[in-house]
Write a protein that holds these residues in place. Structure first.
Motif, short mmCIF file in Angstrom:
data_model
loop_
_atom_site.label_atom_id
_atom_site.label_comp_id
_atom_site.label_asym_id
_atom_site.label_seq_id
_atom_site.Cartn_x
_atom_site.Cartn_y
_atom_site.Cartn_z
N THR A 165 1.07 4.18 -9.41
CA THR A 165 0.55 5.31 -10.16
C THR A 165 0.76 5.02 -11.64
O THR A 165 1.72 4.34 -12.03
N VAL A 212 -4.21 6.54 -9.80
CA VAL A 212 -3.71 5.63 -8.78
C VAL A 212 -4.51 4.33 -8.88
O VAL A 212 -5.74 4.36 -8.88
N VAL A 262 -4.00 -0.37 -9.01
CA VAL A 262 -3.42 -1.59 -8.46
C VAL A 262 -2.87 -2.43 -9.60
O VAL A 262 -3.54 -2.62 -10.61
N LEU A 312 -0.34 -0.88 -4.76
CA LEU A 312 -0.61 0.47 -5.26
C LEU A 312 0.46 0.88 -6.27
O LEU A 312 1.65 0.71 -6.02
N SER A 322 0.83 -1.20 0.00
CA SER A 322 0.00 0.00 0.00
C SER A 322 0.87 1.26 0.00
O SER A 322 1.56 1.56 -0.96
N THR A 323 0.87 1.97 1.10
CA THR A 323 1.64 3.20 1.25
C THR A 323 1.77 3.48 2.75
O THR A 323 1.55 2.58 3.56
N ALA A 333 5.00 3.25 -1.00
CA ALA A 333 4.15 3.54 -2.16
C ALA A 333 4.73 2.97 -3.46
O ALA A 333 5.40 1.95 -3.45
N THR A 334 4.45 3.64 -4.59
CA THR A 334 4.62 3.02 -5.91
C THR A 334 5.98 2.39 -6.18
O THR A 334 6.07 1.20 -6.49
N HIS A 350 -4.96 6.59 1.47
CA HIS A 350 -4.85 5.46 0.53
C HIS A 350 -4.61 4.15 1.27
O HIS A 350 -5.02 3.08 0.81
N TYR A 351 -3.96 4.21 2.42
CA TYR A 351 -3.73 2.99 3.20
C TYR A 351 -5.08 2.43 3.66
O TYR A 351 -5.34 1.23 3.57
N ASN A 378 6.63 -0.48 -3.97
CA ASN A 378 5.77 -1.61 -4.31
C ASN A 378 6.27 -2.34 -5.55
O ASN A 378 6.25 -3.57 -5.62
N PHE A 430 -6.79 0.45 1.01
CA PHE A 430 -6.30 -0.91 0.80
C PHE A 430 -6.73 -1.86 1.92
O PHE A 430 -6.88 -3.06 1.70
#
Length: 321
Positions: A83, A247, A249, A81, A30-31, A64-65, A37-38, A68, A41
């Motif tokens: 972008t 944003v 998945v 997550l 997630s982030t 984040a991105t 945003h967390y 991940n 998720f």
């Protein structure tokens, strides 16, 4: 995917098939836990656990991105997550992925993410060009916000005294006036929860792109979108312009088509859980958002769900062979 280690070990030892009740365990990147945003998720994991038969999901706090994507590549998480702009660079093997393209499939996009440039109102910074020499955070370390902010500043020939750190660290530093501000993804057309936290006791200002700056970005950075955010992103915030991306998945090829299909089906059929977790998702047409913002091919499992709905998938989003 991570099957129960005990069940897997027992089945291998006895040369037997896994029992039908065995749950496939998934880790979702997630982030920062301080981000709205967390919470989104956490809601997604709840849907997977309740609606996707045979799957069990847990959420992992990450950077984040970019973090991940690295974790997906190393097999440390199953999906996460991303972008849309950074995902495109990952698949194309450009920017931070120069010469090392990733195999990646998009599952869905759940919101657009205007990149809000927030400063303390008492900083006297009224435009992006006023950040020169000012202590400023370009986004949490390892995030798409950070890398995109750096690219935007380079394209616009801007500079700042960048201070790195997590959202929690930077929020505290802004409140204490050790940092003038930061760039933070919005929640749709509203300011993020961490920004609202700052604004509770510290007056803020949202900086806007000028028309000239928008023209430069349109020419030099086609991987980002330009958005005009109407007044009301938070109480007292006037209209402004900024850069944005979607944003969503994504997952690597290790996530099976069947698992991806079950996850996407659970998410797309939900009418309440995701909207309760993130206001910008409430009532949103996730299929439409995905087709609008997607920059990489869909995961085969996601494409299967779209086809079942009679949705035409553009050639550029057809799953890679």
């Amino acid at each position: 995917m991570r099957l129960s280690h005990l069940a897997l070990a027992g089945a291998l030892a006895l040369g037997l098939s896994l029992p039908a009740a065995a749950q496939e365990k998934l880790l979702i990147g997630s982030t920062s836990a301080s981000s709205s945003h967390y919470g989104y998720f956490v809601a997604v994991a709840k849907l997977v656990n309740e609606k996707a038969d045979g799957l069990e999901a847990s959420v992992v706090e990450t950077g984040a991105t970019l973090d991940n994507l690295r974790r997906i590549e190393r097999g440390q998480i199953d999906l996460g997550l991303v972008t849309t702009n950074v995902a495109q660079h990952a698949v194309a093997g450009t920017n931070k992925f120069e010469g090392k393209p990733m195999k990646l499939g998009l599952l869905w996009v759940y919101t657009g993410a205007p990149q809000n440039v927030i400063v303390r109102a008492d900083s006297e910074v009224t435009g992006l060009d006023g950040l020169k020499g000012v202590r400023f955070n370009p986004g949490i370390k390892g995030s798409a916000t950070e890398s995109t902010t750096e690219a935007v500043f380079k394209a616009l020939d801007l500079s700042a005294d960048f201070v790195r750190g997590s959202t929690t660290d930077i929020v505290g530093m802004i409140k204490d006036n050790r940092v003038a501000g930061y760039v933070k993804s919005g929640a749709g057309l509203k300011l993020d929860g961490s920004t609202l936290d700052i604004a509770t006791f510290t007056p803020i200002r949202v900086l806007s792109l000028t028309d000239a700056q928008k023209g430069t970005l349109a020419e030099k950075m086609p991987d980002v979108s330009l958005v005009d955010v109407p007044a009301g992103a938070a109480e007292g915030v006037p209209a402004y312009s900024t850069w944005s991306f979607g944003v969503g998945v994504a997952a690597g090829p290790e996530l099976s088509e069947d698992a991806a299909y079950k996850i996407v089906k659970a998410v797309m059929e939900d009418k309440d859980v995701q909207g309760a977790a993130m206001a910008s998702v409430k009532g949103a047409d996730l299929a439409k958002l995905t087709l609008q913002y997607a920059t990489i091919p869909l995961h085969p499992g996601a494409a299967r769900w779209y086809r079942e709905q009679g949705i035409d998938i553009p050639a550029r989003l057809q799953p890679a062979n």
